[in-house]
Scaffold this motif. Structure first.
Motif, PDB file in Angstrom:
ATOM      1  N   ALA A 118      -8.754  75.974 -53.282  1.00  0.00           N
ATOM      2  CA  ALA A 118      -8.574  74.673 -53.911  1.00  0.00           C
ATOM      3  C   ALA A 118      -8.080  74.851 -55.344  1.00  0.00           C
ATOM      4  O   ALA A 118      -8.530  75.748 -56.061  1.00  0.00           O
ATOM      5  CB  ALA A 118      -9.881  73.889 -53.896  1.00  0.00           C
ATOM      6  N   ASP A 119      -7.149  74.002 -55.760  1.00  0.00           N
ATOM      7  CA  ASP A 119      -6.648  74.034 -57.132  1.00  0.00           C
ATOM      8  C   ASP A 119      -7.471  73.160 -58.063  1.00  0.00           C
ATOM      9  O   ASP A 119      -7.594  73.451 -59.249  1.00  0.00           O
ATOM     10  CB  ASP A 119      -5.189  73.575 -57.174  1.00  0.00           C
ATOM     11  N   PHE A 191      -2.044  68.574 -56.085  1.00  0.00           N
ATOM     12  CA  PHE A 191      -2.557  69.901 -55.757  1.00  0.00           C
ATOM     13  C   PHE A 191      -3.680  69.806 -54.708  1.00  0.00           C
ATOM     14  O   PHE A 191      -4.192  68.734 -54.412  1.00  0.00           O
ATOM     15  CB  PHE A 191      -3.055  70.639 -57.014  1.00  0.00           C
ATOM     16  N   ARG A 192      -4.050  70.961 -54.196  1.00  0.00           N
ATOM     17  CA  ARG A 192      -5.112  71.022 -53.184  1.00  0.00           C
ATOM     18  C   ARG A 192      -6.451  70.740 -53.848  1.00  0.00           C
ATOM     19  O   ARG A 192      -6.817  71.369 -54.833  1.00  0.00           O
ATOM     20  CB  ARG A 192      -5.130  72.395 -52.518  1.00  0.00           C
ATOM     21  N   THR A 193      -7.174  69.797 -53.275  1.00  0.00           N
ATOM     22  CA  THR A 193      -8.401  69.303 -53.902  1.00  0.00           C
ATOM     23  C   THR A 193      -9.584  69.457 -52.960  1.00  0.00           C
ATOM     24  O   THR A 193      -9.450  69.287 -51.751  1.00  0.00           O
ATOM     25  CB  THR A 193      -8.244  67.821 -54.295  1.00  0.00           C
TER      26      THR A 193
END
Length: 332
Positions: A118-119, A191-193
């Motif tokens: 995750a970002d 972004f990946r959350t």
């Protein structure tokens, strides 16, 4: 990993939080040391007048991993948070409040989600201890309203406490607006959350700096920063009033043709004038909010000014520094 650069950067704005400095550092240091990662704490003094700066400087001299940014005056929490993010050097950056309502012990869970890919890892409040039912209700309502008004999905019940990866942070730093609603900015970049959930505790010491007026302005800032719906609502309201006025005019013509033209009363005329005047002023007020923000942006003033940067490893502070290159997240 470059030994000179930390893996974890804690970014903490301080405004009259002298009573929280020592216990905050002890709890953070205990948790961060247990991660076995290099870390730093970026403390931003946002114009405090209660001895907060002196405590931060004393802490800095005891532990070189603490960095202190002293702003020239109180610029507000969003600007102070921006200053800390601009100066954070870690691969994982975690904004944090100085009041200790958010538990530092949650940091390992944030790091675990980050290492899974995750970002941005949001810390979501499952409960809000120490807050009145009215504040909880208004906060709950605010997130629901703003998500209906904006195309950006802003996570509900999520404050500034979250983990931000270096790529996401560099994207956030590219957003130049001066009137900043950080919760919306964090969500806008995408972004990946991932999420982790926790119970929010009462403030450790001191009083909240957000009164109802400041909370109202904060909500207004969020809506106007990420939505044009209020402008559209003003247009629709104007159209609705115009249609009602047209229908009323038609009814007057029909009544005159059928029953003659007796003189109408003064109260009805005044009610119509005052109603239309109120609608016009309200529409102008909505327009004025947006025009005012355009005016602020057009001046291109810096978001914050650093009076002193107590960091021997860095040069003189600047309002908008360039980023630092960091390595990828460490493997689990």
């Amino acid at each position: 990993m470059n030994a000179r650069l930390p893996v974890i950067s804690m970014v903490i704005p301080f405004y009259n939080e002298a009573g929280n400095v020592d216990v905050l550092y002890r709890r953070l240091a205990t948790v961060l040391d247990a991660t076995h990662c290099a870390w730093e704490i970026v403390c931003v003094n946002d114009g405090s007048g209660d001895g907060t700066l002196e405590k931060l400087l004393a802490l800095r001299h005891r532990d070189p991993r603490v960095r202190v940014l002293d702003l020239s005056r109180n610029f507000g929490k969003e600007a102070a948070l921006t200053a800390g993010l601009d100066h954070a050097r870690g691969s994982a950056v975690i904004p944090f409040d100085a009041d200790l309502q958010d538990p530092p012990e949650l940091i390992p869970e944030l790091l675990a989600k980050w290492r899974e890919g995750a970002d941005i890892v949001n810390a979501v409040r499952s409960s809000r201890a120490g807050e009145s039912w009215l504040k909880r209700a208004t906060a709950h309502g605010f997130y629901r309203v703003i998500n209906r008004l904006t195309p950006v999905d802003i996570p509900a019940d999520t404050g500034d406490f979250r983990l931000i990866s270096r790529p996401a942070l560099e994207a956030i730093r590219r957003l130049p607006e001066r009137r900043r609603f950080m919760k919306g900015i964090f969500a806008w970049v995408g972004f990946r959350t991932a999420e982790v959930y926790y119970q929010r505790e009462p403030r450790h010491a001191g009083k909240s700096k957000f009164n109802w007026w400041r909370l109202w302005n904060f909500a207004l800032e969020g809506i106007t920063s990420f939505s044009q719906v209020p402008l559209q609502m003003a247009s629709w309201l104007g159209l609705l009033v115009s249609l009602l006025s047209l229908l009323y005019a038609v009814s007057l013509v029909v009544a005159t043709l059928l029953y003659g033209n007796p003189v109408k009363g003064y109260p009805s005329m005044m009610a119509a004038i005052l109603f239309l005047g109120g609608v016009q002023l309200m529409a102008l007020g909505v327009i004025g909010e947006y025009v005012g923000r355009i005016y602020e942006e057009s001046k291109h003033r810096p978001i914050y000014i650093i009076r002193e940067l107590d960091d021997p490893g860095a040069g003189a502070g600047a309002a908008l520094p360039t980023g630092s290159e960091t390595d990828a997240p460490p493997s689990g």
